[in-house]
Motif scaffolding. Structure first.
Motif, short mmCIF file in Angstrom:
data_model
loop_
_atom_site.label_atom_id
_atom_site.label_comp_id
_atom_site.label_asym_id
_atom_site.label_seq_id
_atom_site.Cartn_x
_atom_site.Cartn_y
_atom_site.Cartn_z
N ALA A 41 -1.21 -7.41 5.18
CA ALA A 41 -0.34 -8.21 4.32
C ALA A 41 1.11 -8.17 4.82
O ALA A 41 1.80 -9.20 4.83
N ARG A 100 -3.27 -11.54 -3.07
CA ARG A 100 -4.47 -10.82 -2.65
C ARG A 100 -4.86 -9.71 -3.61
O ARG A 100 -5.79 -8.96 -3.36
N ARG A 110 -5.57 -3.23 4.66
CA ARG A 110 -5.21 -4.47 3.97
C ARG A 110 -3.69 -4.53 3.74
O ARG A 110 -3.09 -5.60 3.81
N GLU A 152 1.31 -10.24 8.09
CA GLU A 152 1.28 -11.68 7.79
C GLU A 152 2.63 -12.14 7.25
O GLU A 152 3.10 -13.23 7.57
N THR A 153 3.24 -11.30 6.42
CA THR A 153 4.55 -11.65 5.87
C THR A 153 5.57 -11.84 6.98
O THR A 153 6.33 -12.82 6.98
N ALA A 207 2.71 -2.72 -0.53
CA ALA A 207 1.44 -3.46 -0.48
C ALA A 207 0.26 -2.56 -0.76
O ALA A 207 -0.72 -2.98 -1.41
N THR A 210 2.83 -12.75 -0.98
CA THR A 210 1.69 -12.49 -0.11
C THR A 210 0.80 -11.40 -0.69
O THR A 210 -0.44 -11.52 -0.73
N VAL A 211 1.41 -10.32 -1.15
CA VAL A 211 0.66 -9.19 -1.69
C VAL A 211 -0.06 -9.56 -2.99
O VAL A 211 -1.26 -9.31 -3.16
#
Length: 296
Positions: free
Chosen positions: A159, A195, A155, A162-163, A146, A191-192
């Motif tokens: 990420a 963003r 960040r 959140e995953t 990420a 997810t990555v």
């Protein structure tokens, strides 16, 4: 005359009633908001509950629940979100963390977020053992991957976190898939990349990573360093144009420094296929940059 009886299902169970799927999520809902809202909507559809059922279980009006499920209007408070989550028997802890991230995205004041959480008391659920093991095993490679795309360590950690929270919410789906590591990896990639800034062609922009490589940091001559950064930026841009699996393996091995033997377990692919993808990716890059050492 008595009304006709609904036929029983095999085994004597009452007929299963399936609710109508909620209307589409509003375009105004942010990325982080959708992150927790989509699994909640999926659970509602899978449960077969109607909106009226949810009203009786949560204590909120149909209009307010409809707005929450569509991501319409103001960002929802934690109290109504919690009531829906509990009504659908969804793990509360991961949703709460995702709700807080989305509240920040919605420009909610930290004091507002804290007070809404404080107003609702709940016990933390016990994380599934298998999910905990996957989190511990994959935290470092997921975060390293990420950070190549998002640059900031904070960040990147967000990420990855959140995953794992999304994975917890959809754990049943993950464990019933034919390849849980691959399922988890594809979730991380999605997810990555959602963003990551995009180049005009639509591929991710990772050129900024050229400014933080070890090799260029050791060059004392400014002109030489800038020339090296420019070449590496072109090289990284070429990596981001590779097919997804080729790009992932190249990033993990050459930009993150992950042991090649560990990569198959991370991305959920066989060692033979991983080796083939690595070979093809290096071949494609060497054609574009014949004077560049891929390993370097």
């Amino acid at each position: 005359m008595k009304p006709p009886q609904m036929p029983e299902q095999p085994g004597g169970d009452p007929p299963h009633r399936r609710g109508r799927p909620p209307e589409s999520i509003c375009e105004s809902a942010g990325t982080a908001h959708r992150t927790w809202l989509e699994p909640v909507r999926s659970r509602l559809v899978a449960s077969g509950l109607t909106l009226d059922d949810l009203v009786s279980r949560s204590g909120y009006s149909k209009a307010r629940l409809s707005e929450l499920l569509r991501g319409k209007g103001y960002y929802p408070g934690w109290e109504i979100t919690y009531s829906v989550v509990r009504a659908l028997e969804i793990p509360v802890s991961p949703v709460c963390r995702l709700w807080k991230v989305a509240a920040v995205e919605a420009d909610k004041d930290p004091a507002w977020i804290k007070s809404r959480i404080r107003d609702v008391r709940f016990d933390e659920e016990e994380q599934p053992i298998a999910h905990l093991g996957l989190t511990q095993a994959m935290w470092r490679p997921y975060t390293a991957y990420a950070q190549v795309f998002l640059q900031s360590e904070q960040r990147a950690r967000q990420a990855a976190a959140e995953t794992f929270d999304i994975l917890w919410l959809t754990w049943e789906k993950a464990t019933t898939s034919s390849n849980t590591p691959l399922h988890a990896w594809q979730l991380l990639r999605t997810t990555v990349l959602s963003r990551t800034p995009k180049r005009p062609g639509g591929h991710p922009d990772i050129r900024a990573a050229a400014f933080s490589t070890t090799a260029q940091a050791e060059i004392s001559d400014l002109g030489e360093r800038l020339a090296r950064i420019d070449l590496q930026a072109q090289f990284f841009d070429a990596i981001s144009r590779l097919p997804a699996d080729h790009m992932d393996i190249t990033v993990l091995r050459y930009l993150c420094g992950i042991d090649p033997d560990a990569i198959p377990g991370i991305v959920g692919l066989s060692p033979a296929l991983t080796h083939t993808l690595d070979h093809h990716a290096r071949g494609a890059l060497n054609e574009l940059f014949p004077d560049t050492d891929t390993q370097e």
